[in-house]
Design an enzyme around this catalytic site. Structure first.
Site, PDB file in Angstrom:
ATOM      1  N   GLY A 104       4.480   2.138   1.955  1.00 13.85           N
ATOM      2  CA  GLY A 104       4.967   3.543   1.577  1.00 13.85           C
ATOM      3  C   GLY A 104       4.687   4.516   1.833  1.00 13.85           C
ATOM      4  O   GLY A 104       4.096   5.514   1.329  1.00 13.85           O
ATOM      5  N   HIS A 105       2.709   4.478   2.630  1.00 13.78           N
ATOM      6  CA  HIS A 105       2.149   5.538   3.197  1.00 13.78           C
ATOM      7  C   HIS A 105       2.058   6.444   4.905  1.00 13.78           C
ATOM      8  O   HIS A 105       0.680   6.120   4.902  1.00 13.78           O
ATOM      9  CB  HIS A 105       0.393   5.840   2.172  1.00 13.78           C
ATOM     10  CG  HIS A 105      -0.753   7.339   2.090  1.00 13.78           C
ATOM     11  ND1 HIS A 105      -0.706   7.545   3.291  1.00 13.78           N
ATOM     12  CD2 HIS A 105      -0.666   7.077   1.150  1.00 13.78           C
ATOM     13  CE1 HIS A 105      -1.609   8.401   2.845  1.00 13.78           C
ATOM     14  NE2 HIS A 105      -1.374   8.590   1.481  1.00 13.78           N
ATOM     15  N   PHE A 106       2.476   6.463   4.818  1.00 11.46           N
ATOM     16  CA  PHE A 106       3.996   7.098   4.657  1.00 11.46           C
ATOM     17  C   PHE A 106       4.869   5.963   5.898  1.00 11.46           C
ATOM     18  O   PHE A 106       5.406   6.446   6.944  1.00 11.46           O
ATOM     19  CB  PHE A 106       4.378   8.821   4.831  1.00 11.46           C
ATOM     20  CG  PHE A 106       3.264   9.165   3.645  1.00 11.46           C
ATOM     21  CD1 PHE A 106       3.621   9.566   2.332  1.00 11.46           C
ATOM     22  CD2 PHE A 106       2.177  10.024   4.200  1.00 11.46           C
ATOM     23  CE1 PHE A 106       2.803  10.235   1.891  1.00 11.46           C
ATOM     24  CE2 PHE A 106       1.240  10.656   3.694  1.00 11.46           C
ATOM     25  CZ  PHE A 106       1.442  10.619   2.380  1.00 11.46           C
TER      26      PHE A 106
END
Length: 145
Positions: A50-52
């Site tokens: 999720g990052h990224f």
């Protein structure tokens, strides 16, 4: 660099476990004073989902957590602190100078500069290939579990 504490030995010193144990090995150690640890940053790290998703960058808060874990090793491997926990009590003057991405070898260095009772302070820096990625001042609180 020669390994002073391997991954399993680190788990005997600090209570962190996967997926939140963020140091792989310790390469320099002075009891209660200084510790240098290594984190091999893999593309398989869960935070990269999720990052990224399309531009993988290690979150700065996790770099500072890895530094705090490195400092905890310096503090908790002494006879007087065995079995205790080092809580992350504060951070000052934190600066990020370079992105940390998959494939990087993150070198984490913490020097304990002051101890007053159970409260300790230290200077910390994270580098990749000798380039500064993060620098900060950390505060630790040591307590019984």
């Amino acid at each position: 660099m020669e390994t002073v504490f391997d991954y399993n030995q680190i788990k005997e010193i600090i209570p962190h476990r996967q997926p939140f144990l963020l140091i792989d090995r310790v390469v320099e150690y002075e009891e209660g004073q200084r510790c240098v640890a290594i984190k091999q940053v893999s593309g398989n790290e869960p935070f990269f989902q999720g990052h990224f998703p399309d531009y993988a960058v290690m979150p700065g808060v996790l770099i500072t957590e890895a530094l705090a874990q490195t400092g905890a090793v310096a503090l908790l491997n002494s006879e007087q602190n065995k079995g205790k926990i080092a809580l992350f009590a504060g951070i000052d003057k934190c600066r990020f100078k370079r992105q940390v991405t998959p494939g990087d070898t993150l070198t984490l260095e913490v020097e304990i500069t002051k101890m007053r009772g159970p409260i300790g302070k230290g200077t910390a820096k994270a580098t990749v290939d000798g380039q500064l990625a993060c620098s900060c001042e950390l505060t630790f609180a040591i307590q019984d579990v």
